[in-house]
Design an enzyme around this catalytic site. Structure first.
Site, short mmCIF file in Angstrom:
data_model
loop_
_atom_site.label_atom_id
_atom_site.label_comp_id
_atom_site.label_asym_id
_atom_site.label_seq_id
_atom_site.Cartn_x
_atom_site.Cartn_y
_atom_site.Cartn_z
N ARG A 17 0.83 -1.22 0.00
CA ARG A 17 0.00 0.00 0.00
C ARG A 17 0.86 1.27 0.00
O ARG A 17 0.51 2.28 0.61
CB ARG A 17 -0.98 0.00 1.18
CG ARG A 17 -2.10 -1.01 1.03
CD ARG A 17 -3.04 -0.98 2.20
NE ARG A 17 -2.39 -1.45 3.42
CZ ARG A 17 -2.74 -1.13 4.65
NH1 ARG A 17 -3.76 -0.31 4.85
NH2 ARG A 17 -2.10 -1.60 5.70
N GLU A 18 1.97 1.23 -0.75
CA GLU A 18 2.86 2.40 -0.83
C GLU A 18 2.12 3.62 -1.40
O GLU A 18 2.38 4.76 -1.00
CB GLU A 18 4.08 2.08 -1.72
CG GLU A 18 4.90 0.90 -1.27
CD GLU A 18 4.46 -0.43 -1.87
OE1 GLU A 18 5.29 -1.34 -1.92
OE2 GLU A 18 3.28 -0.54 -2.28
N LYS A 111 -20.56 4.83 -7.08
CA LYS A 111 -20.02 3.52 -7.44
C LYS A 111 -19.70 3.42 -8.93
O LYS A 111 -20.44 3.92 -9.77
CB LYS A 111 -21.03 2.42 -7.08
CG LYS A 111 -21.30 2.29 -5.60
CD LYS A 111 -20.16 1.63 -4.87
CE LYS A 111 -20.52 1.40 -3.42
NZ LYS A 111 -19.47 0.71 -2.70
N GLY A 436 -23.69 5.23 12.68
CA GLY A 436 -23.17 4.08 13.42
C GLY A 436 -21.77 4.24 13.97
O GLY A 436 -21.55 4.06 15.16
N SER A 437 -20.81 4.59 13.13
CA SER A 437 -19.42 4.62 13.59
C SER A 437 -18.99 6.02 14.00
O SER A 437 -19.49 7.01 13.47
CB SER A 437 -18.49 4.09 12.49
OG SER A 437 -18.61 4.89 11.33
N GLU A 488 -18.79 1.55 17.45
CA GLU A 488 -18.10 0.54 16.64
C GLU A 488 -16.57 0.60 16.76
O GLU A 488 -15.85 0.32 15.80
CB GLU A 488 -18.52 0.64 15.16
CG GLU A 488 -20.02 0.50 14.98
CD GLU A 488 -20.46 0.62 13.52
OE1 GLU A 488 -19.63 0.41 12.62
OE2 GLU A 488 -21.64 0.93 13.29
N TRP A 565 -19.51 -6.98 -0.74
CA TRP A 565 -18.21 -6.44 -0.34
C TRP A 565 -17.22 -7.53 0.04
O TRP A 565 -16.22 -7.27 0.69
CB TRP A 565 -18.38 -5.44 0.81
CG TRP A 565 -18.99 -4.15 0.34
CD1 TRP A 565 -19.36 -3.82 -0.93
CD2 TRP A 565 -19.28 -3.00 1.15
NE1 TRP A 565 -19.88 -2.56 -0.97
CE2 TRP A 565 -19.84 -2.02 0.29
CE3 TRP A 565 -19.14 -2.70 2.50
CZ2 TRP A 565 -20.25 -0.77 0.74
CZ3 TRP A 565 -19.55 -1.46 2.96
CH2 TRP A 565 -20.09 -0.50 2.08
N GLU A 669 -27.85 8.56 1.90
CA GLU A 669 -26.92 9.63 1.52
C GLU A 669 -27.64 10.62 0.62
O GLU A 669 -28.28 10.24 -0.35
CB GLU A 669 -25.71 9.03 0.80
CG GLU A 669 -24.71 10.03 0.29
CD GLU A 669 -25.04 10.57 -1.09
OE1 GLU A 669 -24.73 11.74 -1.33
OE2 GLU A 669 -25.62 9.86 -1.91
N HIS A 698 -17.59 12.73 3.99
CA HIS A 698 -16.34 12.41 3.31
C HIS A 698 -15.42 13.63 3.18
O HIS A 698 -14.29 13.51 2.73
CB HIS A 698 -16.62 11.81 1.93
CG HIS A 698 -17.40 10.54 2.00
ND1 HIS A 698 -18.77 10.50 1.83
CD2 HIS A 698 -17.02 9.28 2.29
CE1 HIS A 698 -19.19 9.26 1.99
NE2 HIS A 698 -18.15 8.51 2.27
#
Length: 762
Positions: A17-18, A111, A436-437, A488, A565, A669, A698
């Site tokens: 993941r550079e 998406k 939720g989170s 969460e 997912w 959303e 976001h």
């Protein structure tokens, strides 16, 4: 007939993941622009080199990006919204469009067809001067040639798909804007051809779902381009489904080659070739290795496909390639030595898929006997996983065959349930909640890492999670939210967390794929029958509820999202896997309810993305997707309120499906899509509980109370206040505490103002 190997695109993120780390270091000012560009170039060239070493002949260049390839195309063509005009440097403009800034709202994100990748939606504005602002594909082509001696294959997002994905124009303007795209694409192709590009890949995935009028319009576009640059060898690339309905028109396009998906569109594309043949003057690029999943190919099946095709056509040449870009797969499986041998041997990540292409090429050019030992290895691997105990559980089979019709419905209709829930929950008008989170701070991530590495005990870790939960319960009470969540903090990922606690799942150490921007996800691998083991969310949720008199929501990820997912086994239908997950979640929901949790949210953000590209296939998918949700949620009492959440989707296609879920409340959303769903609700009614997201999570910016109040006001014009909820667009995991608290305070104040307005108007 010449046969070549090719790749459509390579994962961007780097083996460790550079790419992600470089991006985030640049955003946080830990490295400067020069270091950023230098490191990105090193990563980019390394990816080309890997493909060269694997033996790929047509290596993609231009598929690499700093954020998103659709955003690259928008910038290249000058689709830059005027609100970003104050930014002058390329990277400042580019990342402001992608991520927003303190004072500027980001472009919408959604998406990429029916995948879990997200692209930045291009914005058209009146007066926009469309031109080739930046020939980045040419620079990357010349870079690979100069640095590595690789005569690469430039990869370009095609003009028709690009404009169809863009927003900001009305239907009447489409044809005019399309004509304006001819000149920049002509210049782009002309300059690439002049620089020596032997073949140029032009991606048009939207061709799988066009009407006859649209495909003919696209043909006119390509004829106009061909007229101006007749010598450029364009390979028209389609993927994600067949082009069966428009195949006859597509093979008449003035291009040098056509790429078709023979994995996800195999039946349709084979049927089309059987009916119409294939032009002898064109190259056929055969997408025969699954670019969207992680399983080893069935080489016998692939070679049988080539035999079928070669018996039917006399193409100018054949290209052996993946079904789509390998962007959607992890890079290499070699680090996954912790997996069982039967699972490890069944896998093929991006680098292994490149090796499969070379094997197939060898069989086609040198004879099947040249890969006889590889064929034996592959056959043995397939047999081992198919016959494994994990894929043949009797208890799962019995549970599935025992299902009855009333397992898929709630006892009472929504209106009667909601009345009972209002009495039980005692919530105000326009109740506020979050999705939720809450922020996963560096301390949260570090503590989880210490626990996973065995550096702290289970007891120490649990104490830390309880401390974070208690802190955020207090924050929520102080802010004035009506329905709380536990935050969460124990979860890394909304799918991985559940997969780790269900039978039939396995996990990679380094199986990362890009979701959006620098956000990478490590999808679970559903390799066996899915079954409930023990409670997954009970302890944390019940603890949170014990800290407050207010209602705390239980938080689960829905069956269809877990399915969409994950990397899913391909030996049974996705419907069957989804039902297995739903049965496991049903057990968990019943445990939450019996533990005193009266609001349970079952998130389905990925419901829309799993829809097939072709409208004719929608009903079948929607039917089993909705049934999966109902199977998971329908055994609760009428007084228990079921919530669901969706984000990042084009919802107008699935309003009926949303209604059929029969959730008591859905949150959607809204703000990032600039109120698109509000417009959808102007043309239809939604008579159940609904919360339209009032701010974009976001972006780092904290929206004002007035901004949120405006969205609430607009929403109440199309939604019944009796059933309306107020919430952010999505979970707050990626935001910082200092961004979250003021934003939620503004949201609660906007709710209070809206209640006052309703009271005044009443």
């Amino acid at each position: 007939m010449a046969i070549q190997t090719s790749n459509l695109g390579y994962p961007r993120i780097g083996l460790q993941r550079e790419w992600k780390k470089t991006l985030e270091a640049f955003w946080s000012n830990k490295i400067d622009e020069e270091q950023f560009l230098t490191t990105m170039k090193e990563i980019r060239l390394q990816h080309v080199k890997v493909q060269q070493e694997k033996g790929i002949e047509l290596i993609p260049v231009g598929d690499f990006t700093y954020y998103d390839h659709v955003l690259d195309t928008a910038y290249m063509l000058g689709f830059i919204p005027s609100r970003f005009s104050e930014f002058t440097s390329y990277l400042d403009v580019y990342f402001a469009m992608a991520r927003g800034s303190k004072d500027h709202v980001a472009s919408e994100m959604t998406k990429w067809f029916n995948t879990n990748y997200h692209y930045i939606v291009p914005e058209y504005e009146e007066g926009l001067q469309i031109s080739l602002k930046d020939n980045r594909p040419l620079r990357l082509y010349e870079e690979a040639k100069k640095e590595l001696g690789v005569d690469g294959k430039p990869v370009i997002l095609g003009p028709y798909t690009f404009l169809k994905l863009a927003k900001g124009y009305n239907e009447e303007q489409f044809a005019t804007i399309l004509k304006e795209l001819v000149a920049p694409y002509v210049q782009l192709f002309s300059e690439l051809h002049a620089a020596g590009a032997q073949i140029i890949q032009v991606d048009e995935p939207i061709f799988a779902s066009l009407t006859k009028d649209e495909i003919n319009q696209a043909k006119e576009l390509y004829e106009a381009i061909h007229k101006e640059v007749p010598n450029a060898n364009l390979l028209l690339q389609t993927y994600f489904d067949s082009v069966e309905e428009n195949y006859e028109e597509i093979i008449a396009f003035p291009v040098s080659g056509i790429g078709l998906d023979f994995v996800h569109g195999k039946e349709g594309n084979v049927n089309a070739i059987s009916k119409y043949g294939f032009p002898a003057d064109k190259i056929l690029a055969i997408g025969c290795i699954d670019g969207r999943n992680i399983w080893r190919a069935d080489l016998d099946d692939v070679l049988s496909l080539f035999t079928t095709l070669q018996n039917q056509i006399t193409a100018k040449g054949l290209i052996v390639q993946p079904s789509c870009s390998l962007l959607h797969t992890p890079i290499d499986k070699t680090e996954e030595t912790h997996l069982t041998s039967e699972l490890f041997d069944a896998l093929a990540f991006a680098n292994q898929k490149l090796e499969e292409l070379v094997l197939i090429h060898s069989a086609l050019t040198k004879g099947v006997e040249s890969i006889s030992s590889d064929l034996t290895t592959y056959r043995n691997a397939h047999h081992a996983i198919r016959s494994s105990a994990a894929r043949n559980r009797e208890d799962v089979k019995v549970a599935r065959t025992s299902l009855k019709e009333d397992d898929f419905s709630r006892p009472l209709p929504f209106e009667k349930r909601y009345e009972l829930q209002q009495v039980a929950l005692q919530l105000p008008l326009l109740p506020t909640t979050t999705i939720g989170s809450f922020p996963q701070t560096s301390e949260v991530r570090q503590t989880r890492k210490q626990w996973r590495n065995g550096d702290i005990t289970n007891e120490q870790y649990n104490q830390f999670i309880e401390k974070e939960t208690a802190k955020w319960i207090r924050y929520q009470e102080d802010i004035g939210l009506d329905v709380l969540v536990h935050g969460e903090f124990e979860r890394t990922d909304m799918v991985e967390y559940f997969g780790e606690r269900l039978a039939g799942f396995s996990f990679t150490k380094n199986g990362w794929v890009q979701s959006y921007g620098s956000r990478c996800v490590k999808p679970p691998v559903i390799y066996g029958d899915v079954a409930f083991i023990s409670g997954m969310t009970i302890k944390e949720t019940v603890y949170a509820q014990s800290l407050t008199e207010k209602v705390v929501k239980g938080m689960l990820t829905g069956p269809v999202t877990i399915l969409n997912w994950s990397f899913v086994r391909n030996d049974i239908s996705r419907k069957e896997v989804s039902y297995q997950i739903a049965l496991a979640l049903r057990h968990e929901i019943e445990l939450l309810e019996s533990s005193g949790i009266r609001v349970i949210q079952v998130d389905e953000p990925a419901l829309r993305e799993g829809m097939p590209l072709k409208e004719k296939d929608w009903d079948a998918y929607i039917t089993w997707a909705v049934q999966s949700f109902l199977l998971a949620t329908s055994s609760v009492e009428n007084e228990t309120q079921i919530h669901t959440h969706m984000c990042y989707s084009n919802f107008e296609d699935i309003v009926d499906a949303i209604r059929a879920l029969d959730a008591d409340v859905i949150s959607i959303e809204t703000s990032r899509s600039h109120g698109e769903f509000i417009n959808t609700l102007k043309h239809t009614t939604y008579e159940k509980g609904i919360g339209l997201g009032v701010y974009d999570i976001h972006s780092p910016r904290v929206p004002s109370k007035d901004e949120m109040f405006t969205i609430v006001e607009q929403s109440l014009q199309v939604c019944d206040p009796k059933y309306f909820w107020i919430n952010p667009d999505c979970g707050l995991k990626t935001r910082r505490t200092e961004e979250v608290i003021p934003a939620l305070e503004h949201m609660v104040q906007a709710a209070k103002d809206a209640r006052s307005l309703l009271k005044t108007n009443a």
